[in-house]
Design a protein around this motif. Structure first.
Motif, PDB file in Angstrom:
ATOM      1  N   VAL A  69       0.855  -1.224   0.109  1.00  0.00           N
ATOM      2  CA  VAL A  69       0.115   0.062   0.137  1.00  0.00           C
ATOM      3  C   VAL A  69       0.931   1.283   0.120  1.00  0.00           C
ATOM      4  O   VAL A  69       0.421   2.208  -0.599  1.00  0.00           O
ATOM      5  N   ASN A  70       1.946   1.193   0.739  1.00  0.00           N
ATOM      6  CA  ASN A  70       2.779   2.564   0.763  1.00  0.00           C
ATOM      7  C   ASN A  70       3.080   3.015  -0.693  1.00  0.00           C
ATOM      8  O   ASN A  70       3.353   4.055  -0.801  1.00  0.00           O
ATOM      9  N   LYS A  71       3.103   2.080  -1.523  1.00  0.00           N
ATOM     10  CA  LYS A  71       3.793   2.560  -3.145  1.00  0.00           C
ATOM     11  C   LYS A  71       2.629   3.005  -3.491  1.00  0.00           C
ATOM     12  O   LYS A  71       2.799   4.014  -4.649  1.00  0.00           O
ATOM     13  N   ALA A  72       1.385   3.099  -3.132  1.00  0.00           N
ATOM     14  CA  ALA A  72       0.298   3.664  -3.830  1.00  0.00           C
ATOM     15  C   ALA A  72      -0.423   4.695  -3.126  1.00  0.00           C
ATOM     16  O   ALA A  72      -1.372   5.272  -3.452  1.00  0.00           O
ATOM     17  N   LEU A  73      -0.022   5.410  -2.063  1.00  0.00           N
ATOM     18  CA  LEU A  73      -0.155   6.313  -1.023  1.00  0.00           C
ATOM     19  C   LEU A  73       0.316   7.354  -1.567  1.00  0.00           C
ATOM     20  O   LEU A  73       1.595   7.606  -1.693  1.00  0.00           O
ATOM     21  N   TYR A  74      -0.550   8.535  -1.656  1.00  0.00           N
ATOM     22  CA  TYR A  74      -0.043   9.902  -2.192  1.00  0.00           C
ATOM     23  C   TYR A  74      -0.385  10.880  -1.039  1.00  0.00           C
ATOM     24  O   TYR A  74      -1.560  10.682  -0.483  1.00  0.00           O
ATOM     25  N   GLU A  75       0.229  11.864  -0.966  1.00  0.00           N
ATOM     26  CA  GLU A  75      -0.087  13.142   0.127  1.00  0.00           C
ATOM     27  C   GLU A  75      -0.457  14.170  -0.503  1.00  0.00           C
ATOM     28  O   GLU A  75       0.153  14.629  -1.645  1.00  0.00           O
ATOM     29  N   TYR A  76      -1.593  14.744  -0.276  1.00  0.00           N
ATOM     30  CA  TYR A  76      -2.171  16.109  -0.993  1.00  0.00           C
ATOM     31  C   TYR A  76      -1.144  17.100  -0.453  1.00  0.00           C
ATOM     32  O   TYR A  76      -0.911  17.411   0.600  1.00  0.00           O
ATOM     33  N   GLU A  77      -0.529  17.852  -1.592  1.00  0.00           N
ATOM     34  CA  GLU A  77       0.583  18.903  -1.221  1.00  0.00           C
ATOM     35  C   GLU A  77      -0.003  20.124  -0.317  1.00  0.00           C
ATOM     36  O   GLU A  77       0.658  20.557   0.204  1.00  0.00           O
ATOM     37  N   HIS A  78      -1.163  20.129  -0.354  1.00  0.00           N
ATOM     38  CA  HIS A  78      -1.542  21.509   0.562  1.00  0.00           C
ATOM     39  C   HIS A  78      -2.119  21.052   2.062  1.00  0.00           C
ATOM     40  O   HIS A  78      -2.198  21.816   2.810  1.00  0.00           O
ATOM     41  N   GLN A  79      -2.494  19.823   2.106  1.00  0.00           N
ATOM     42  CA  GLN A  79      -2.842  19.435   3.431  1.00  0.00           C
ATOM     43  C   GLN A  79      -2.212  17.783   3.718  1.00  0.00           C
ATOM     44  O   GLN A  79      -2.627  16.992   3.220  1.00  0.00           O
ATOM     45  N   SER A  80      -0.921  18.005   4.335  1.00  0.00           N
ATOM     46  CA  SER A  80      -0.347  16.692   4.452  1.00  0.00           C
ATOM     47  C   SER A  80      -1.186  15.471   5.419  1.00  0.00           C
ATOM     48  O   SER A  80      -0.887  14.331   5.571  1.00  0.00           O
ATOM     49  N   ASN A  81      -2.122  15.900   5.954  1.00  0.00           N
ATOM     50  CA  ASN A  81      -2.956  15.044   6.768  1.00  0.00           C
ATOM     51  C   ASN A  81      -4.169  14.459   5.809  1.00  0.00           C
ATOM     52  O   ASN A  81      -5.020  13.746   6.177  1.00  0.00           O
ATOM     53  N   LEU A  82      -4.112  14.690   4.465  1.00  0.00           N
ATOM     54  CA  LEU A  82      -4.962  14.044   3.656  1.00  0.00           C
ATOM     55  C   LEU A  82      -4.327  13.290   2.692  1.00  0.00           C
ATOM     56  O   LEU A  82      -3.238  13.845   1.929  1.00  0.00           O
TER      57      LEU A  82
END
Ligand SMILES: Nc1ncnc2c1ncn2[C@@H]1O[C@H](COP(=O)(O)OP(=O)(O)OP(=O)(O)O)[C@@H](O)[C@H]1O
Ligand SMILES: [Mg+2]
Length: 247
Positions: A69-82
């Protein structure tokens, strides 16, 4: 961790819009949010300002075991908790790829267990139609299902069928709560019609129609980026929905 899906067999009723606006609002109030996109055209990532081509891993690769899963997980650049796990064009083959496994419909539920303790809300977007059984994965994983519904008679029919689909999971022991969300209605008359037709079911506070939302989308902006009094009202509707049925 609470798992919420937006679901309706009917296409174009607002599943993806409702889901993304819920997620942004929850993330804005400091909750940790994860989007899981089961629909190849739902553009969850595009609504956050990305292009499909920005990602080369997806829910499909994760659930079929191509990569962790960690390969498919992306972080929203404006809100790192998303965080989000995008879909890809292969999503409509997902069920045929996994359904030989026993209890295949529990796969997403089981795989989401790794997020317990790290994520507050998992939000799952669904594909419209009943052509394949992708919605089994999200219904089996969900604590809460939100069913957006407008006043088109064909939407009411499909909403009733969608409720039946949720009910059949409940009859099989899945502890799913669900609400119809009157969505994108332009007047009290339209709202009253939906409320009357679905009076036997739990109905969440409505989310209004505003063309400002489409304008924001055209500019590739979210409801937290686009400046408009109408968007403020929409944000208030989303916050009320969260208060009444989610937290
Ligand atoms: N609150 C709103 N006010 C006005 N228009 C809206 C609102 N929410 C969504 N829309 C518009 O409604 C249309 C359908 O929305 P959306 O794509 O979210 O539906 P969907 O159910 O996810 O569709 P699909 O079944 O194709 O995945 C879009 O054009 C979107 O811009
Ligand atoms: Mg959609």
């Amino acid at each position: 961790m609470k798992v919420i899906s937006c679901f309706n067999f009917k296409g174009g009723v607002g599943k993806s819009s409702l889901l993304i606006n819920l997620g942004l609002t929850l993330a804005y109030s400091k909750k940790k949010v994860l989007f899981v996109d089961l629909c190849e055209n739902s553009d969850t990532n595009r609504r956050l300002g990305y292009e499909k081509s920005d990602f080369d891993t997806s829910v499909y690769g994760w659930l079929t075991g191509e990569y962790p899963v960690n390969k498919a997980l992306y972080e929203y650049e404006h809100q790192s908790n998303l965080l989000f796990i995008p879909s890809d064009f292969r999503m409509n083959d997902l069920v045929s790829k996994i359904q030989k496994k026993k209890d295949w419909y529990l796969l997403l539920k089981e795989q989401l267990n790794v997020f317990k303790g790290h994520i507050d809300f998992v939000l799952i977007d669904n594909h419209p139609g009943r052509g394949d059984k992708r919605h089994y994965l999200s219904l089996a994983a969900s604590d809460l299902v939100l069913i957006p519904c407008d006043d088109d008679p064909s939407t009411i029919d499909e909403t009733l069928d969608s409720i039946q689909a949720v009910e059949s999971f409940r009859e099989n022991g899945f502890l799913i709560d669900y609400f119809v969300v009157p969505y994108r209605l332009k007047s009290k008359i339209e709202l009253d019609y939906v409320m009357k037709e679905l009076k036997d079911y739990k109905i969440a506070p409505p989310i209004r129609h505003t063309s400002a939302f489409k304008n924001a989308l055209k500019k590739k902006q979210t409801i937290f980026q686009y400046n408009s009094v109408y968007i403020e009202k929409l944000r208030e509707d989303i916050s009320l929905l969260i208060k009444k049925v989610i937290v």
